[in-house]
Design a protein around this motif. Structure first.
Motif, PDB file in Angstrom:
ATOM      1  N   ASN A  30       0.810  -1.221   0.000  1.00  0.00           N
ATOM      2  CA  ASN A  30       0.000   0.000   0.000  1.00  0.00           C
ATOM      3  C   ASN A  30       0.846   1.274   0.000  1.00  0.00           C
ATOM      4  OD1 ASN A  30      -2.437  -1.433   0.110  1.00  0.00           O
ATOM      5  ND2 ASN A  30      -2.154  -1.769   2.307  1.00  0.00           N
ATOM      6  N   THR A  31       2.165   1.111   0.043  1.00  0.00           N
ATOM      7  CA  THR A  31       3.078   2.258   0.087  1.00  0.00           C
ATOM      8  C   THR A  31       3.002   3.051  -1.219  1.00  0.00           C
ATOM      9  OG1 THR A  31       4.511   0.706   1.258  1.00  0.00           O
ATOM     10  CG2 THR A  31       5.484   2.812   0.666  1.00  0.00           C
ATOM     11  N   PRO A  32       3.052   4.399  -1.173  1.00  0.00           N
ATOM     12  CA  PRO A  32       3.084   5.171  -2.420  1.00  0.00           C
ATOM     13  C   PRO A  32       4.327   4.821  -3.242  1.00  0.00           C
ATOM     14  CG  PRO A  32       3.124   6.632  -0.486  1.00  0.00           C
ATOM     15  CD  PRO A  32       3.057   5.245   0.020  1.00  0.00           C
ATOM     16  N   VAL A  33       4.179   4.835  -4.558  1.00  0.00           N
ATOM     17  CA  VAL A  33       5.284   4.437  -5.446  1.00  0.00           C
ATOM     18  C   VAL A  33       5.559   5.563  -6.454  1.00  0.00           C
ATOM     19  CG1 VAL A  33       6.164   2.699  -7.059  1.00  0.00           C
ATOM     20  CG2 VAL A  33       4.482   2.033  -5.317  1.00  0.00           C
ATOM     21  N   ILE A  34       6.817   5.997  -6.487  1.00  0.00           N
ATOM     22  CA  ILE A  34       7.268   6.918  -7.536  1.00  0.00           C
ATOM     23  C   ILE A  34       8.005   6.082  -8.579  1.00  0.00           C
ATOM     24  CG2 ILE A  34       8.884   8.783  -8.094  1.00  0.00           C
ATOM     25  CD1 ILE A  34       8.195  10.077  -5.419  1.00  0.00           C
ATOM     26  N   LEU A  35       7.593   6.212  -9.836  1.00  0.00           N
ATOM     27  CA  LEU A  35       8.262   5.482 -10.911  1.00  0.00           C
ATOM     28  C   LEU A  35       9.408   6.339 -11.459  1.00  0.00           C
ATOM     29  CD1 LEU A  35       8.390   3.066 -12.934  1.00  0.00           C
ATOM     30  CD2 LEU A  35       6.893   4.396 -14.407  1.00  0.00           C
ATOM     31  N   VAL A  36      10.611   5.768 -11.421  1.00  0.00           N
ATOM     32  CA  VAL A  36      11.785   6.454 -11.975  1.00  0.00           C
ATOM     33  C   VAL A  36      12.167   5.758 -13.283  1.00  0.00           C
ATOM     34  CG1 VAL A  36      14.166   7.181 -11.560  1.00  0.00           C
ATOM     35  CG2 VAL A  36      12.587   6.918  -9.621  1.00  0.00           C
ATOM     36  N   LEU A  37      11.988   6.463 -14.385  1.00  0.00           N
ATOM     37  CA  LEU A  37      12.422   5.911 -15.681  1.00  0.00           C
ATOM     38  C   LEU A  37      13.889   6.294 -15.848  1.00  0.00           C
ATOM     39  CD1 LEU A  37       9.290   6.774 -17.843  1.00  0.00           C
ATOM     40  CD2 LEU A  37       9.993   4.508 -17.060  1.00  0.00           C
ATOM     41  N   SER A  38      14.771   5.347 -15.539  1.00  0.00           N
ATOM     42  CA  SER A  38      16.199   5.673 -15.502  1.00  0.00           C
ATOM     43  C   SER A  38      16.847   5.513 -16.880  1.00  0.00           C
ATOM     44  CB  SER A  38      16.903   4.770 -14.482  1.00  0.00           C
ATOM     45  OG  SER A  38      17.011   3.457 -14.984  1.00  0.00           O
ATOM     46  N   LYS A  39      18.080   6.001 -16.961  1.00  0.00           N
ATOM     47  CA  LYS A  39      18.907   5.895 -18.182  1.00  0.00           C
ATOM     48  C   LYS A  39      18.256   6.581 -19.386  1.00  0.00           C
ATOM     49  CE  LYS A  39      20.625   1.390 -16.540  1.00  0.00           C
ATOM     50  NZ  LYS A  39      21.095   0.042 -16.876  1.00  0.00           N
ATOM     51  N   VAL A  40      17.529   7.696 -19.130  1.00  0.00           N
ATOM     52  CA  VAL A  40      16.867   8.372 -20.257  1.00  0.00           C
ATOM     53  C   VAL A  40      17.880   9.035 -21.196  1.00  0.00           C
ATOM     54  CG1 VAL A  40      14.621   8.736 -19.160  1.00  0.00           C
ATOM     55  CG2 VAL A  40      16.414  10.455 -18.873  1.00  0.00           C
ATOM     56  N   ASP A  41      19.134   9.137 -20.735  1.00  0.00           N
ATOM     57  CA  ASP A  41      20.177   9.672 -21.625  1.00  0.00           C
ATOM     58  C   ASP A  41      20.451   8.721 -22.799  1.00  0.00           C
ATOM     59  OD1 ASP A  41      21.104   8.204 -19.211  1.00  0.00           O
ATOM     60  OD2 ASP A  41      23.026   8.165 -20.253  1.00  0.00           O
ATOM     61  N   LEU A  42      19.958   7.468 -22.681  1.00  0.00           N
ATOM     62  CA  LEU A  42      20.226   6.470 -23.729  1.00  0.00           C
ATOM     63  C   LEU A  42      19.101   6.353 -24.754  1.00  0.00           C
ATOM     64  CD1 LEU A  42      21.689   3.559 -21.537  1.00  0.00           C
ATOM     65  CD2 LEU A  42      22.952   5.307 -22.799  1.00  0.00           C
ATOM     66  N   ILE A  43      18.010   7.098 -24.566  1.00  0.00           N
ATOM     67  CA  ILE A  43      16.883   6.933 -25.505  1.00  0.00           C
ATOM     68  C   ILE A  43      16.508   8.255 -26.177  1.00  0.00           C
ATOM     69  CG2 ILE A  43      15.939   4.981 -24.186  1.00  0.00           C
ATOM     70  CD1 ILE A  43      13.625   6.889 -23.367  1.00  0.00           C
ATOM     71  N   ALA A  44      15.883   8.140 -27.334  1.00  0.00           N
ATOM     72  CA  ALA A  44      15.403   9.325 -28.052  1.00  0.00           C
ATOM     73  C   ALA A  44      14.197   9.911 -27.314  1.00  0.00           C
ATOM     74  CB  ALA A  44      15.003   8.927 -29.469  1.00  0.00           C
ATOM     75  N   LYS A  45      14.111  11.242 -27.288  1.00  0.00           N
ATOM     76  CA  LYS A  45      13.008  11.906 -26.565  1.00  0.00           C
ATOM     77  C   LYS A  45      11.633  11.434 -27.049  1.00  0.00           C
ATOM     78  CE  LYS A  45      14.601  16.137 -24.455  1.00  0.00           C
ATOM     79  NZ  LYS A  45      16.017  16.291 -24.806  1.00  0.00           N
ATOM     80  N   ALA A  46      11.528  11.120 -28.327  1.00  0.00           N
ATOM     81  CA  ALA A  46      10.238  10.707 -28.898  1.00  0.00           C
ATOM     82  C   ALA A  46       9.729   9.404 -28.270  1.00  0.00           C
ATOM     83  CB  ALA A  46      10.377  10.533 -30.413  1.00  0.00           C
ATOM     84  N   ARG A  47      10.635   8.605 -27.717  1.00  0.00           N
ATOM     85  CA  ARG A  47      10.217   7.323 -27.115  1.00  0.00           C
ATOM     86  C   ARG A  47       9.700   7.490 -25.699  1.00  0.00           C
ATOM     87  NH1 ARG A  47      14.727   3.097 -27.124  1.00  0.00           N
ATOM     88  NH2 ARG A  47      13.202   2.067 -25.801  1.00  0.00           N
ATOM     89  N   LEU A  48       9.951   8.662 -25.127  1.00  0.00           N
ATOM     90  CA  LEU A  48       9.662   8.838 -23.705  1.00  0.00           C
ATOM     91  C   LEU A  48       8.165   8.925 -23.391  1.00  0.00           C
ATOM     92  CD1 LEU A  48      11.323   8.921 -21.185  1.00  0.00           C
ATOM     93  CD2 LEU A  48      11.543  11.391 -21.416  1.00  0.00           C
ATOM     94  N   LEU A  49       7.433   9.735 -24.162  1.00  0.00           N
ATOM     95  CA  LEU A  49       5.993   9.899 -23.877  1.00  0.00           C
ATOM     96  C   LEU A  49       5.216   8.585 -23.973  1.00  0.00           C
ATOM     97  CD1 LEU A  49       5.094  13.410 -25.301  1.00  0.00           C
ATOM     98  CD2 LEU A  49       5.010  12.662 -22.928  1.00  0.00           C
ATOM     99  N   PRO A  50       5.408   7.782 -25.058  1.00  0.00           N
ATOM    100  CA  PRO A  50       4.706   6.483 -25.117  1.00  0.00           C
ATOM    101  C   PRO A  50       5.048   5.583 -23.930  1.00  0.00           C
ATOM    102  CG  PRO A  50       5.727   7.002 -27.241  1.00  0.00           C
ATOM    103  CD  PRO A  50       6.188   8.046 -26.278  1.00  0.00           C
ATOM    104  N   LEU A  51       6.308   5.676 -23.468  1.00  0.00           N
ATOM    105  CA  LEU A  51       6.739   4.851 -22.328  1.00  0.00           C
ATOM    106  C   LEU A  51       6.029   5.293 -21.050  1.00  0.00           C
ATOM    107  CD1 LEU A  51       8.744   2.523 -21.918  1.00  0.00           C
ATOM    108  CD2 LEU A  51      10.463   4.211 -21.259  1.00  0.00           C
TER     109      LEU A  51
END
Length: 296
Positions: A111-132
Motif C-alpha cells: 500500500n506504500t506510495p510508489v514513484i516510478l523512476v524511468l532511468s537511463k533516459v540519456d540512452l533513448i530518443a526523446k520521442a520514445r519517452l511519452l509512449p513509455l
C-alpha cells in the motif's frame, strides 16, 4: 522537518545503485553492467535543509533459482514492506518484458506510495519517452512518474524534492554525520568483487563472491587485507587467476587502488581463489557474505 525511508527497487541492472551513489554523493553500492550486482540491502543517508532521507538500495527483484537468489529477493521484498515510499527504478532503454511485469505485480501487493523512476533516459530518443510514460501510467496508479539519468544528473534533484514531499513529518532518524550502516569489511569485499566483475568474463558474476579473511589495522599507516575469491568450478578459477597469474594481478592492482581511495590509506591486499561448488546454496557462506536471511 520531514524524515523517512525510501526504498529503491526494480529489476537487476535497472540503475538503482548508480542513482543511490549519485544522490548521496559517495560510492556506497558497487556498480557493474552485470545483472544482480547488488546482493544485499545498502543504506545511504542524506540530509537536506528541510529533512532527512534514508535510502535503501536493494537487490534486483527476479525469480530466484538458488538459496542466494531467494535471500536476495527476500531482502528486496522486506525493504518494500518497511519503508515510507517506494522508488521503482525501470531502465527506460530496455524493452519492457516479463521481468517488469513480475516487479509490477509485487508492487501492487503493497500500500506504500510508489514513484516510478524511468532511468537511463540519456540512452533513448526523446520521442520514445511519452509512449513509455503512457504505458506505465496504465499499469499502476503511480504517485509520480519521473524520467531521470543518474549518469548526467537529469531530474535527480527533482526526484529528491519529491522524495521529501512524500515522506512523513518527523525528526531525523540518524545523526547528521551518519552515512551508511555497512561495515568496512563489507566495502572491502564489494570493492574487490567489483573489480572481479569488471575484468573477467560474463560467465562469472553469479558464481563469484569475496570473503574477507583478515582485516588488519595493526600497522597504523598500512591496512592489510586478506581476501578469498570464491568460484563454483575449476574452469572459473582459471579465468580469475588468468594465464601465468596475470588476471589475478590485474584484479589485485585495480582493487588495491580503489581500496586506498576508499580508506584514504596505504593498502596491502592479498587475494586467493578458492573453488567451492554450490556455495550459492550454502547457508554458512551466505551468512559470511552478509546476505541477510529473512525467510528462515
Amino acid at each position: 522537518m520531514k524524515s523517512g525511508f525510501v526504498s529503491l527497487i526494480g529489476r537487476p541492472n535497472a540503475g538503482k545503485s548508480t542513482l543511490l551513489n549519485r544522490i548521496v554523493g559517495q560510492k556506497l553500492a558497487i556498480v557493474s553492467d552485470k545483472p544482480q550486482t547488488t546482493r544485499t540491502r545498502v543504506v545511504g543517508v542524506k540530509n537536506y535543509p528541510d529533512g532527512q532521507v534514508v535510502f535503501v538500495d536493494t537487490p534486483g527483484v527476479h525469480k530466484p533459482t538458488h538459496r542466494m537468489n531467494v535471500r536476495m529477493v527476500d531482502v528486496a521484498l522486506e525493504a518494500m514492506r518497511e519503508v515510507d515510499l517506494l522508488a521503482l527504478v525501470v531502465d527506460a532503454s530496455a524493452r519492457p518484458g516479463p521481468g517488469d511485469r513480475y516487479v509490477l505485480d509485487v508492487v501492487k501487493e503493497v500500500n506504500t506510495p510508489v514513484i516510478l523512476v524511468l532511468s537511463k533516459v540519456d540512452l533513448i530518443a526523446k520521442a520514445r519517452l511519452l509512449p513509455l510514460i503512457d504505458h506505465y501510467r496504465q499499469t499502476h496508479p503511480f504517485a509520480e512518474i519521473v524520467p531521470a539519468s543518474a549518469l548526467d544528473g537529469v531530474n535527480v534533484e527533482t526526484l529528491e524534492r519529491l522524495f521529501l514531499q512524500y515522506l512523513p513529518e518527523g525528526d531525523p532518524l540518524y545523526p547528521p554525520d551518519y552515512l551508511t550502516d555497512q561495515t568496512e569489511r563489507f566495502f572491502v569485499s564489494e570493492i574487490v568483487r567489483e573489480q572481479v566483475l569488471r575484468l573477467t568474463h560474463d560467465e562469472l558474476p553469479f558464481s563469484t563472491a569475496v570473503l574477507v579473511d583478515r582485516f588488519d589495522e595493526s600497522e597504523g599507516t598500512l591496512l592489510k587485507l586478506y581476501c578469498t575469491i570464491l568460484v563454483e568450478r575449476e574452469s572459473q578459477k582459471g579465468i580469475v587467476v588468468g594465464k601465468g597469474g596475470e588476471m589475478i594481478k590485474q584484479i589485485g592492482t585495480a582493487a588495491r587502488l580503489a581500496l586506498e581511495a576508499h580508506f584514504e590509506s596505504r593498502v596491502f591486499l592479498d587475494l586467493h581463489v578458492k573453488v567451492k561448488s554450490q556455495w550459492r546454496n550454502d547457508e554458512r557462506v551466505l551468512d559470511e557474505i552478509n546476505l541477510q536471511n529473512r525467510g528462515g
